[in-house]
Scaffold this active site. Structure first.
Site, PDB file in Angstrom:
ATOM      1  N   ILE A   1       1.758   2.082  -9.574  1.00  0.00           N
ATOM      2  CA  ILE A   1       2.469   1.410  -8.764  1.00  0.00           C
ATOM      3  C   ILE A   1       1.878  -0.024  -8.803  1.00  0.00           C
ATOM      4  CG2 ILE A   1       3.706   1.412  -7.170  1.00  0.00           C
ATOM      5  CD1 ILE A   1       4.055   4.203  -6.848  1.00  0.00           C
TER       6      ILE A   1
ATOM      7  N   LYS B   1     -11.325  10.702  -8.914  1.00  0.00           N
ATOM      8  CA  LYS B   1     -10.371  11.456  -9.163  1.00  0.00           C
ATOM      9  C   LYS B   1      -9.929  13.122  -9.127  1.00  0.00           C
ATOM     10  CE  LYS B   1      -7.347   8.247  -7.575  1.00  0.00           C
ATOM     11  NZ  LYS B   1      -7.756   7.677  -5.469  1.00  0.00           N
TER      12      LYS B   1
ATOM     13  N   TYR C   1      -9.617   2.736 -16.017  1.00  0.00           N
ATOM     14  CA  TYR C   1      -9.656   3.637 -14.998  1.00  0.00           C
ATOM     15  C   TYR C   1     -11.296   4.636 -15.056  1.00  0.00           C
ATOM     16  CZ  TYR C   1      -7.761   5.891 -11.323  1.00  0.00           C
ATOM     17  OH  TYR C   1      -7.088   6.546  -9.907  1.00  0.00           O
TER      18      TYR C   1
ATOM     19  N   SER D   1       0.955  -1.023   0.036  1.00  0.00           N
ATOM     20  CA  SER D   1      -0.367   0.367   0.464  1.00  0.00           C
ATOM     21  C   SER D   1       0.445   1.360  -0.393  1.00  0.00           C
ATOM     22  CB  SER D   1      -1.665  -0.105   1.035  1.00  0.00           C
ATOM     23  OG  SER D   1      -2.370  -0.683   1.247  1.00  0.00           O
TER      24      SER D   1
ATOM     25  N   SER E   1      -5.113  -2.100  -5.421  1.00  0.00           N
ATOM     26  CA  SER E   1      -6.347  -1.992  -5.492  1.00  0.00           C
ATOM     27  C   SER E   1      -5.940  -1.235  -6.830  1.00  0.00           C
ATOM     28  CB  SER E   1      -6.168   0.181  -5.446  1.00  0.00           C
ATOM     29  OG  SER E   1      -6.996   0.187  -4.456  1.00  0.00           O
TER      30      SER E   1
END
Ligand code: NAP
Length: 251
Positions: free
Chosen positions: A187, A158, A151, A20, A191
């Site tokens: 990364i 976001k 996305y 995380s 999630s």
């Protein structure tokens, strides 16, 4: 060398496992001398979060589901804060793989509630704990302003989150509370693995980013240290990219 967060207390929401971004930030904050409070979402994660909290030297690890008002109101019991890291997001897996136009009302609202509105709720609860001013930050992604395949609903969430950052910065600035977002490059985390074809995104960024690589969690965490520290005292309402420069590229 002086520690940048010595004497400061930070609350970090969103530790699920050792990958995380919240955990990388916890480690960096600890390195810089902060006292840490960590939260996790549900009983399922308690043991893992407590283990990671012990490794990071957290003084307290407790549950906070950001959709639960009792949990949010309970944050106030934890005393004075100097920094808050909101590292929380969620969308249904099917909304991160099928065409965006297929997004259901329920899926859209869920992503907005957990990933954007929660920032407002967390800021309201924790601003009351920052009597001497402070720094609140969240994590966002380029998909807020550009179309990134799959996305989808999280891009809309976001975008909302980034707007929330600006309005919160305006409201809380007179109390010397700064509010910012870090826009991290892709990364590999739990999630991120929920986004269809995420590994393709990683590959493309590594080829096209000015630094010719992906960014890593420690780079994101060091920017969080900057924002939480007095070095960031003039910075509020911003989205800071930590993405090996990818966002500047046209082609
Ligand atoms: P992560 O480890 O899966 O962290 C996401 C966290 O959100 C998890 O701890 C998750 O808990 C938590 N969460 C979900 N619903 C919640 C709720 N109702 N209440 C409280 N917590 C909840 O993944 P991550 O990549 O580090 O994500 C952290 C933040 O960075 C997110 O905002 C993400 O969008 C952002 N970000 C990530 C990337 C990337 O490429 N990884 C890039 C840019 C921005 P559960 O595991 O229990 O669901």
């Amino acid at each position: 060398m002086p520690q940048l967060l010595e004497g400061k207390t930070a609350l970090i929401l969103g530790v699920a496992n050792k990958w995380s971004l919240a955990y990388a930030i916890a480690q960096a904050f600890r390195r810089e001398g902060a006292s840490l409070l960590l939260t996790y979402q549900g009983e399922r994660l308690r043991q893992t979060a407590e283990g990671l909290g012990a490794d990071a030297g957290a003084t307290n690890v407790f549950e906070c589901d950001v959709t639960n008002d009792d949990h949010l109101n309970g944050l106030r019991e934890h005393g004075k804060l100097d920094a808050v890291v909101h590292s929380v997001a969620f969308a249904n897996r099917e909304d991160l793989s099928r065409p965006f136009v297929e997004t259901s009302r329920a899926g859209y609202l869920l992503a907005q509630e957990v990933s954007a509105y929660s920032m407002v709720a967390v800021a309201r609860a924790t601003a009351a704990m920052m009597s001497g001013g402070g720094s609140i930050m969240t994590l966002t992604y380029l998909g807020a302003e550009r179309v990134v395949p799959n996305y989808n609903v999280m891009g809309a969430a976001k975008a909302s989150l980034e707007a929330c950052v600006r309005y919160l910065a305006s409201d809380l600035g007179p109390s010397n509370i700064r509010v910012n977002a870090i826009s991290a490059g892709p990364i590999k985390t739990a999630s991120a693995r929920g986004i269809k074809d995420f590994s393709t995104v990683l590959e493309k960024v590594a080829v096209r980013a000015p630094l010719r690589r992906n960014c890593d969690p420690a780079e994101v965490a060091d920017t969080a240290v900057f924002l939480a520290s007095d070095l960031g005292r003039g910075v509020t309402g911003n989205v800071i990219f930590v993405d090996a420069g990818f966002q500047i590229m046209g082609l």
